[in-house]
Design an enzyme around this catalytic site. Structure first.
Site, PDB file in Angstrom:
ATOM      1  N   THR A 104      62.519  70.872  53.843  1.00 30.43           N
ATOM      2  CA  THR A 104      61.261  70.662  53.135  1.00 30.43           C
ATOM      3  C   THR A 104      61.474  70.956  51.661  1.00 30.43           C
ATOM      4  OG1 THR A 104      60.548  72.954  53.485  1.00 30.43           O
ATOM      5  CG2 THR A 104      59.969  71.340  55.187  1.00 30.43           C
TER       6      THR A 104
ATOM      7  N   GLU B 181      58.142  67.330  58.406  1.00 27.06           N
ATOM      8  CA  GLU B 181      58.101  67.858  59.769  1.00 27.06           C
ATOM      9  C   GLU B 181      57.764  66.812  60.817  1.00 27.06           C
ATOM     10  OE1 GLU B 181      57.081  71.417  57.101  1.00 27.06           O
ATOM     11  OE2 GLU B 181      56.902  69.231  57.061  1.00 27.06           O
TER      12      GLU B 181
ATOM     13  N   LYS C 192      39.065  77.662  44.711  1.00 27.43           N
ATOM     14  CA  LYS C 192      37.907  78.476  45.074  1.00 27.43           C
ATOM     15  C   LYS C 192      37.358  79.127  43.816  1.00 27.43           C
ATOM     16  CE  LYS C 192      36.158  81.553  48.633  1.00 27.43           C
ATOM     17  NZ  LYS C 192      36.472  82.385  49.814  1.00 27.43           N
TER      18      LYS C 192
ATOM     19  N   TRP D 272      34.096  75.875  46.899  1.00 27.31           N
ATOM     20  CA  TRP D 272      35.330  75.104  46.926  1.00 27.31           C
ATOM     21  C   TRP D 272      35.229  73.869  46.036  1.00 27.31           C
ATOM     22  CZ3 TRP D 272      39.242  77.594  48.894  1.00 27.31           C
ATOM     23  CH2 TRP D 272      39.042  78.519  49.931  1.00 27.31           C
TER      24      TRP D 272
END
Length: 534
Positions: free
Chosen positions: A182, A325, A433, A438
């Site tokens: 990754t 993944e 946040k 949000w």
């Protein structure tokens, strides 16, 4: 009652036999420092078969790991096919990593041999005295070889000396085929180990019309590097389809790619959005791209301006979502040029329905499974035959935190519509946040990208004494324009809640990129963070 079907192992030997038996007249073109090299899938299959003898001679036992450090060329494709079919594991190392990152991956994967392009030997020479591998083999691509590797074995010599034999199946469907790491933007990169079965299923799925739709009529340009999830698995897919493959080597600039498209009459190409922005911009003006039919795009959200340009050229846009993944395909939105981007179906945040074989679900903060009503937001989780169940390092804490009841936690916040269309709201790590509320960085980016003076943009959270976090934005101006921060803020104020407006908007010459061409938000956060205002 048992079936009466033949027992054919579902391994990459299926791809190898396909190359050898039906690929004799199907061309594979590579760009190298010595010029273009033309070969065929049949020849690649023959040479990939010879790698079993090469690895035996190098002392790599079955199950051993073999690293590559190379650009997209036919030799690299041979290694990604031949090493797994010889019962070993191939590990494509990202050539854009730092020395320490490369050495970490080589040690973590326990690689025994490193195959390196001659044109990259100068790069490897910088840490040659620290290489953990036992041997280095040079892939002759027409470039000079650094003196540090003057005595290293040469790939062509080894392949040509190997006996011309029929393939012998040595791998089982659940054996490891390759390792990919990754990007490691939030910590050390994690090793993803794919099985033969997963690779084969993933590549067969990519041939379907609702996915990448690769067919024998195509000429596919694989810009996405082999070290990035095996070029999205498209080398295997192209081999299975008996389609012509074009490999650009090291030059992925817009002009070089446009010239390749014209010369080879490419019909479909795969790349991340930053590459497409360059390729379909002014760099392509001198070239004839009329052979192009489809755009395969993933790795990051596409902007409205990019989609408008794709539609203007009459191209079908395949907008994919996925991750390393899952090798990496998860969903696909196939958008014809006539699609109204202002309609719900054309929403920039929609990434299509799950690929056949992939399952998705939404999960709330307490682990509850959420409804597919097009409104409820949760973390997207996925499972399927090409989705991992653990990372390579058994001591990695992510083996607990990233998996939930047998499902992979993707880190994406999404809604799922009743027709199973997935809409990405934001990354869990990127959502802002502010004052307990949000703010979607993705929604802000899409709003900013609609400004005619914005070619590229990225939004990140920066610290704020009063609100905890506030958004900050960086943009790259479109050619011939010079937007200022006040103009962009005024433009945004008509499209998002005013309390969402970024704390800072800066215009940069370019946005920092990760080693796989995504915007490097970690670097941007560091750059845009400053003493907050109250």
């Amino acid at each position: 009652m048992k079936s009466l079907m033949q027992d054919v192992p579902l391994t990459l030997d299926v791809v190898l036999h396909r190359c050898r038996e039906t690929g004799a007249n199907v061309e594979v073109v590579s760009v190298t420092p010595a010029g273009p090299v033309r070969t065929t899938w049949g020849e690649i299959g023959r040479r990939a078969t010879a790698l079993a003898g090469v690895l035996d001679g190098l002392g790599v036992a079955p199950g051993g790991r073999v690293a590559t450090f190379a650009w997209n060329t036919h030799r690299h494709v041979e290694l990604f096919l031949g090493v797994p079919c010889a019962g070993r594991v191939v590990h494509g190392v990202n050539v854009r990593l730092t020395d320490d990152e490369i050495l970490y991956q080589l040690r973590n994967a326990r690689d025994e041999v490193l195959f390196v392009d001659a044109s990259l030997t100068d790069r490897v020479a910088a840490f040659a005295d620290r290489l953990p591998v036992e041997q280095v083999v040079v892939l002759d691509d027409g470039a000079p070889v650094n003196p540090a590797f003057a005595d290293s074995r040469r790939y062509e010599d080894l392949v040509q000396a190997a006996p011309d034999v029929e393939p012998v199946a040595t791998a089982a469907p659940d054996d490891a085929a390759w390792i990919c790491y990754t990007s490691g933007t939030t910590g050390l990169p994690k090793g993803v180990v794919s099985s033969h079965l997963a690779c084969l299923f993933h590549s067969m799925s990519s041939m379907t019309v609702d996915s990448h739709a690769v067919s024998r009529e195509d000429v596919l340009l694989a810009v996405t590097p082999l070290f990035h999830v095996n070029a999205w698995g498209l080398t295997y897919t192209t081999a299975l389809a008996n389609a012509k493959l074009v490999l650009p080597g090291r030059d992925a600039s817009g002009g070089a790619l446009a010239a390749l498209i014209e010369a080879e009459r490419v019909t479909v190409a795969a790349a991340v959005p930053t590459v497409w922005v360059d390729l379909l911009g002014p760099a392509s003006e001198p070239y004839d791209l009329s052979s192009m039919r489809r755009v395969l795009c993933g790795g990051a959200p596409a902007t409205r301006s990019l989609l408008d340009e794709v539609a203007r050229r009459g191209l079908v846009f395949h907008k994919g979502w996925g991750m390393t993944e899952m090798l990496p395909s998860g969903t696909m939105q196939v958008q014809p040029p006539e699609l109204d981007l202002d309609s719900p179906a054309g929403a920039l945040t929609r990434v299509g329905k799950p690929s056949a074989g992939v399952r998705v679900r939404l999960v709330g903060p307490d682990g509850e499974v959420l409804p597919w009503d097009g409104r409820t937001t949760g973390e997207l989780e996925t499972s399927g035959p090409w989705v991992i169940k653990a990372y390579l390092d058994p001591d990695d804490d992510s083996n607990d935190s990233r998996f939930h009841d047998g499902w992979l936690r993707t880190g994406d916040l999404a809604v799922i519509h009743p027709d199973a269309t997935v809409e990405i709201v934001d990354r869990v790590k990127d959502v802002i946040k502010s004052g307990g509320e949000w703010i979607s960085s993705l929604a802000l980016e899409q709003a900013l990208a609609a400004h005619p003076g914005v070619a590229q943009c990225a939004v990140v959270a920066v610290p704020h004494d009063k609100w905890g976090e506030r958004p900050a934005a960086a943009v790259v101006a479109a050619d011939g324009t010079s937007p200022c921060a006040d103009d962009l803020a005024e433009f945004l104020a008509e499209r998002v809640p005013r309390w969402w407006l970024p704390e800072r908007i800066v215009v940069l010459d370019e946005l920092p990129l990760t080693t796989v061409g995504k915007y490097d938000k970690k670097a941007l956060r560091a750059r845009l963070s400053s003493p907050s205002r109250s």
